[in-house]
Design an enzyme around this catalytic site. Structure first.
Site, PDB file in Angstrom:
ATOM      1  CE  LYS A  87      42.151  40.093  34.602  1.00 17.77           C
ATOM      2  NZ  LYS A  87      42.367  41.530  34.486  1.00 17.77           N
TER       3      LYS A  87
ATOM      4  CE  LYS B 199      39.142  40.053  44.024  1.00 20.65           C
ATOM      5  NZ  LYS B 199      39.207  41.242  43.329  1.00 20.65           N
TER       6      LYS B 199
ATOM      7  CE  LYS C 238      45.377  44.132  43.392  1.00 23.51           C
ATOM      8  NZ  LYS C 238      45.170  42.881  42.806  1.00 23.51           N
TER       9      LYS C 238
HETATM   10  P1  AMP Z   1      40.160  42.969  37.208  1.00 23.74           P
HETATM   11  O1  AMP Z   1      40.422  41.650  36.623  1.00 23.74           O
HETATM   12  O2  AMP Z   1      40.480  43.036  38.649  1.00 23.74           O
HETATM   13  O3  AMP Z   1      40.715  44.110  36.396  1.00 23.74           O
HETATM   14  O4  AMP Z   1      38.586  43.159  37.184  1.00 23.74           O
HETATM   15  C1  AMP Z   1      37.841  43.512  36.052  1.00 23.74           C
HETATM   16  C2  AMP Z   1      36.361  43.484  36.373  1.00 23.74           C
HETATM   17  O5  AMP Z   1      35.943  42.173  36.722  1.00 23.74           O
HETATM   18  C3  AMP Z   1      35.948  44.384  37.547  1.00 23.74           C
HETATM   19  O6  AMP Z   1      34.700  44.973  37.269  1.00 23.74           O
HETATM   20  C4  AMP Z   1      35.857  43.430  38.686  1.00 23.74           C
HETATM   21  O7  AMP Z   1      34.968  43.880  39.687  1.00 23.74           O
HETATM   22  C5  AMP Z   1      35.328  42.172  38.003  1.00 23.74           C
HETATM   23  N1  AMP Z   1      35.753  40.963  38.732  1.00 23.74           N
HETATM   24  C6  AMP Z   1      37.037  40.547  38.940  1.00 23.74           C
HETATM   25  N2  AMP Z   1      37.061  39.389  39.650  1.00 23.74           N
HETATM   26  C7  AMP Z   1      35.765  39.073  39.891  1.00 23.74           C
HETATM   27  C8  AMP Z   1      35.120  37.990  40.580  1.00 23.74           C
HETATM   28  N3  AMP Z   1      35.810  37.008  41.142  1.00 23.74           N
HETATM   29  N4  AMP Z   1      33.773  37.986  40.636  1.00 23.74           N
HETATM   30  C9  AMP Z   1      33.038  38.971  40.049  1.00 23.74           C
HETATM   31  N5  AMP Z   1      33.581  40.017  39.395  1.00 23.74           N
HETATM   32  C10 AMP Z   1      34.926  40.073  39.307  1.00 23.74           C
END
Ligand code: AMP
Ligand code: TRP
Length: 326
Positions: free
Chosen positions: A195, A192, A111
């Site tokens: 968003k 990966k 980040k």
């Molecule tokens: P975030 O959108 O970063 O707040 O992530 C929310 C949840 O989704 C967390 O548990 C992350 O580890 C999971 N997550 C986010 N992106 C991925 C991805 N590309 N693959 C698998 N899990 C994800």
């Protein structure tokens, strides 16, 4: 009953990575455990955000939790900033967390690179706030995607350290992963899905949008022409098939790819159908909830009350242990 805690940032529409990597597990876990699912808005403000969009993002995330099948009668759904104990416990845990441990975190480094003009103390402190989230509820199980494992390891270290210095207080929480803990980007499968990557398939995407995003997605680079054979194991699309398609379909596309009997477009069409089918109930429930947002607010207010009850008890216990409450 063992307790489960997890959270997501209200920072935009959820994608199939969030779903396959975390949310899918949440829905299952609520059958067996006492679950707390949080909308971590204090985490969301550690990177650039627009105040005007925050309220909407929080509501959309609450709707997504509910639409995916989180049942507010079984689980507690709440907004982090509604329970001030999260910030208070973070402050206390800060005092036993060396800066060096935080500077080493991969997410902090990523980040910092992504937003060089926005490297603030809260971004560095992000994992301590996450530890406070989990430890306030003495949660033992934390369902997350693979990218959060390092943060969870730090939570365990902090819990252990607190217990050692001030006496046994917190269990050491365990992460649990799904079968697809790391879903890759459609446009760049070395990264990966996230968003901020606009090509990710959102849970609310229509069948047409899903197809549009899949049709341009990267496949095995060996298949330049339709007649070139490919290797499913090297193809991000095949990996997605493993989460959405039947055994027969998997065999059909794997064999068709290896022998160049089918083209990538045919393979993607089957996947698009299956993703749309799996997400249809989510979209339906989401649309219903959009017509009744008052209900969603009520669930969040009730959730905050239930969360606060436990969080305030833990905070009192912690303050006593460190000698702040007489
Ligand atoms: P975030 O959108 O970063 O707040 O992530 C929310 C949840 O989704 C967390 O548990 C992350 O580890 C999971 N997550 C986010 N992106 C991925 C991805 N590309 N693959 C698998 N899990 C994800
Ligand atoms: N850091 C997590 C993410 O980026 C979100 C999060 C905040 C979380 N607090 C948590 C996840 C507590 C599990 C438990 O996805």
């Amino acid at each position: 009953m063992k307790r489960v805690f997890s959270g997501m940032r209200p920072s935009g529409q959820l994608h199939i990575g969030n779903y396959l990597g975390a949310l899918k597990n949440w829905v299952e876990l609520q059958k067996k455990y006492d679950c707390f699912f949080c909308i971590v808005d204090y985490h969301a403000i550690t990177t650039p955000f627009k105040p005007a969009e925050m309220k909407r993002n929080i509501l959309e995330l609450a709707k997504s939790y509910l639409a995916s099948g989180i049942d507010p009668k079984k689980s507690v759904i709440f907004i982090q900033s509604d329970v001030s104990e999260h910030a208070e416990l973070t402050w206390i845990l800060n005092t036993i967390t060396p800066i060096g441990e935080l500077k080493r975190m991969t997410q902090f480094k990523e980040k910092s690179k992504q937003y060089p003009g926005y490297i603030n103390i809260a971004l560095l402190d992000y994992p301590v706030l996450m530890a406070a989230d989990i430890l306030l509820y003495k949660a033992e199980i934390v369902p997350v995607g693979e990218d959060q494992l390092q943060h969870l390891e730090l939570t365990r270290t902090i819990a252990r350290r607190f217990n050692k210095i001030f006496g046994q207080t917190f269990p050491e929480p365990k992460a649990i992963l799904t079968k697809a803990p790391r879903v890759m980007s459609l446009t760049d499968p070395t990264k990966k899905m996230s968003k901020t990557d606009g090509e990710g398939i959102a849970l609310i995407d229509s069948k047409e949008t899903i197809w549009k995003k899949l049709s341009t997605a990267v496949t095995d680079p060996a298949r330049i022409k339709r007649t070139d054979p490919g290797e499913p194991k090297k193809c991000n699309i095949y990996t997605l098939h493993q989460s959405f398609s039947s055994k027969e379909e998997l065999d059909y596309v794997a064999d068709g790819c290896r022998k160049a009997k089918i083209g990538c477009l045919e393979c993607k069409k089957i996947l698009a159908e299956n993703i749309a089918k799996e997400l249809a109930p989510f979209r339906k429930k989401y649309t219903e909830l959009s017509k009744n947002e008052d209900l969603v607010y009520k669930i969040l207010v009730d959730g905050a009350k239930r969360a606060k009850k436990i969080a305030s008890q833990t905070l009192i216990e912690v303050k006593r242990k460190i000698g702040l409450l007489i």
